[in-house]
Design an enzyme around this catalytic site. Structure first.
Site, PDB file in Angstrom:
ATOM      1  N   ARG A 193       0.926  -1.203   0.000  1.00 61.47           N
ATOM      2  CA  ARG A 193      -0.165  -0.018  -0.073  1.00 61.47           C
ATOM      3  C   ARG A 193       0.972   1.444  -0.075  1.00 61.47           C
ATOM      4  NH1 ARG A 193      -3.612   2.498   4.791  1.00 61.47           N
ATOM      5  NH2 ARG A 193      -1.690   3.626   5.020  1.00 61.47           N
ATOM      6  N   TYR A 220      -3.035  11.813   5.240  1.00 59.52           N
ATOM      7  CA  TYR A 220      -3.108  10.350   6.011  1.00 59.52           C
ATOM      8  C   TYR A 220      -2.166   9.433   5.498  1.00 59.52           C
ATOM      9  CZ  TYR A 220      -4.575   5.941   6.775  1.00 59.52           C
ATOM     10  OH  TYR A 220      -4.878   4.544   7.084  1.00 59.52           O
ATOM     11  N   HIS A 243      -9.204   6.884   2.364  1.00 59.75           N
ATOM     12  CA  HIS A 243      -9.464   7.256   3.974  1.00 59.75           C
ATOM     13  C   HIS A 243     -10.831   8.079   4.023  1.00 59.75           C
ATOM     14  CE1 HIS A 243      -8.357   7.257   8.188  1.00 59.75           C
ATOM     15  NE2 HIS A 243      -7.847   6.013   7.959  1.00 59.75           N
ATOM     16  N   GLU A 252      -9.176   1.881  -1.505  1.00 56.48           N
ATOM     17  CA  GLU A 252      -9.646   1.605  -0.404  1.00 56.48           C
ATOM     18  C   GLU A 252     -10.457   2.770   0.291  1.00 56.48           C
ATOM     19  OE1 GLU A 252      -7.963   0.902   4.112  1.00 56.48           O
ATOM     20  OE2 GLU A 252      -6.749   0.215   2.405  1.00 56.48           O
ATOM     21  N   ARG A 306     -13.439  -5.328   3.895  1.00 57.90           N
ATOM     22  CA  ARG A 306     -12.369  -5.008   4.743  1.00 57.90           C
ATOM     23  C   ARG A 306     -12.577  -5.123   6.295  1.00 57.90           C
ATOM     24  NH1 ARG A 306      -9.018  -1.326   5.420  1.00 57.90           N
ATOM     25  NH2 ARG A 306      -7.219  -2.925   5.704  1.00 57.90           N
ATOM     26  N   GLU A 355      -4.087  -6.975   5.502  1.00 59.70           N
ATOM     27  CA  GLU A 355      -3.288  -5.903   5.974  1.00 59.70           C
ATOM     28  C   GLU A 355      -2.228  -6.535   7.157  1.00 59.70           C
ATOM     29  OE1 GLU A 355      -3.720  -1.323   7.060  1.00 59.70           O
ATOM     30  OE2 GLU A 355      -5.267  -2.602   7.424  1.00 59.70           O
ATOM     31  N   TRP A 380     -11.886  12.396   8.407  1.00 61.86           N
ATOM     32  CA  TRP A 380     -10.111  12.027   8.437  1.00 61.86           C
ATOM     33  C   TRP A 380      -9.924  10.558   7.876  1.00 61.86           C
ATOM     34  CZ3 TRP A 380      -7.756   8.194  11.340  1.00 61.86           C
ATOM     35  CH2 TRP A 380      -6.105   8.271  11.029  1.00 61.86           C
TER      36      TRP A 380
END
Length: 402
Positions: free
Chosen positions: A147, A159, A212, A236, A283, A339, A402
């Protein structure tokens, strides 16, 4: 066999973790992870004050009945605090059941469906050149999927990008920190990152990217279209998914694979997304989505629609979650990727574990249970240390995702 104790342990060996220890009258111990980043004490209180008293005297083998008791019996259902607490109980009970059987947990879940679980690491950099260097380091470490996140010109914080040469941790001590966000600056910069990465590493390296939740659906559709030439493994959390139909608009405009769900808590959060094939990877994580029992139901639904798993697994969940997740991952037929961010050495001392990283794959241990325990004496040396996740605002001051 009966449960005689359920103990909640909060510790901070570098960051905060919440752990549930369930003990039976036969002396067996099961461990569960109840960490909810930035809201740890809420889950700890829910477990200690409401859940633990209801477990005493129950048969730990009745995993599904206890799960339903904690979910339906509370009347107030779902939400991150409730489902994280239930997940901790579920993990601990599966740990006990596997120890009774003297088998690694994956054997109770149907055995292995693969030799190992493909994982992805996080390559982050303040600039595109820094990110390229981070990718090179991950390849040297053996990762086969990565990633990538990078700083954006004109934005002080982005982020996924921590301090130079520092280990990335989003939660910070004290009250929440605030950063400024610009969608236009971000969207214009990301294709430049992936063009540079493909020029350097070629077309075959699986590259992932986390938006995000920062974009509206049409903005996410635009970005996905712009990134198509670089064939991402996935994009994602392109937009907040409270409105699951928002992904229909994204899907209409791009073939970039979509992943979402790290903030989901139950199967109802992803039902529409899966049944309408609006995503490619779900996820949800073992710790935040009701444990192994509920994750198996989500995976079974996803399998019907050729949606694969890609579970959340950064350092803000404990090694107990990673251990349980790997037993789940290796057993289900529609696993996609996991992950993986390695914990600091101190965390692994507090949570001794038997899983291992081998040539881009994670493999669970073969000892009975999920293979992760806790050194309570060592944990006691690191008390809870309050920390919060950051907050983002647009350039005009509007509070943003966020």
């Amino acid at each position: 066999m009966k449960i005689i104790d359920a103990k909640v342990i909060v510790c901070s060996p570098g960051r905060n973790f919440v752990t549930l220890k369930i003990v039976t009258d036969d002396g067996l111990v099961g461990w569960g992870d109840a960490t909810l980043n930035g809201r740890e004490l809420s889950v700890a209180s829910y477990l200690k004050d409401h859940v633990a008293p209801c477990l005493i005297g129950r048969d730990p083998h009745q995993i599904e009945d206890i799960w339903q008791y904690l979910y339906k019996g509370a009347y107030w259902r779902r939400g991150p605090v409730t489902m994280t607490a239930i997940a901790a109980v579920d993990m601990a009970l599966w740990d006990i059941k596997a120890k009774v059987a003297n088998l690694p947990l994956y054997q109770l879940l149907g055995g292995k469906s693969r030799a190992g679980c493909l994982v992805y690491g996080h390559a982050n950099g303040a600039s595109i050149d820094d990110t390229i260097e981070a990718v090179e380091r991950h390849l040297e470490e053996g990762f086969k999927a990565i990633r990538v996140q990078t700083g954006v010109p004109g934005l002080a914080k982005v982020y996924g990008v921590g301090q130079p040469n520092g280990f990335y941790e989003p939660a910070t001590k004290g009250l929440p920190q605030e950063s400024i966000w610009s969608t236009d600056k971000y969207i214009q910069h990301m294709p430049k990152l992936f063009e540079a990465l493909r020029d350097r590493f070629g077309p075959d390296l699986p590259l992932l990217h986390d938006v995000h939740h920062r974009l509206t659906p049409i903005e996410a559709a635009r970005l996905g279209k712009m990134l198509e030439p670089y064939h991402l493994f996935w994009m994602e959390d392109a937009t907040p998914a409270e409105n699951q139909d928002a992904f229909r608009l994204i899907r209409q405009h791009t073939t970039t694979p979509l992943a979402v769900g790290e903030v989901f808590n139950c199967i109802w959060d992803c039902k529409t997304l899966i049944e309408n094939q609006l995503i490619d990877y779900i996820r949800t994580s073992v710790t935040h989505t009701g444990g192994i029992s509920h994750m198996r139901k989500i995976a079974a639904l996803a399998e019907l629609y050729q949606v694969r798993t890609g579970s959340h697994g950064p350092t803000d969940v404990s090694p107990i979650c990673m251990g349980a997740a790997l037993h789940f991952d290796i057993s289900i037929p529609n696993f996609g990727i996991q992950e993986y961010m390695a914990h600091e050495p101190l965390v692994n001392e507090v949570f001794p574990n038997s899983y291992r990283f081998e040539n881009g794959y994670m493999v669970p241990g073969d000892e009975p249970g999920h293979g992760v325990t806790m050194d309570e004496a060592l944990a006691a040396r690191y008390p809870y240390d309050p920390a919060y996740l950051p907050i983002a605002r647009l350039e005009d001051g509007t509070l943003w995702n966020w």
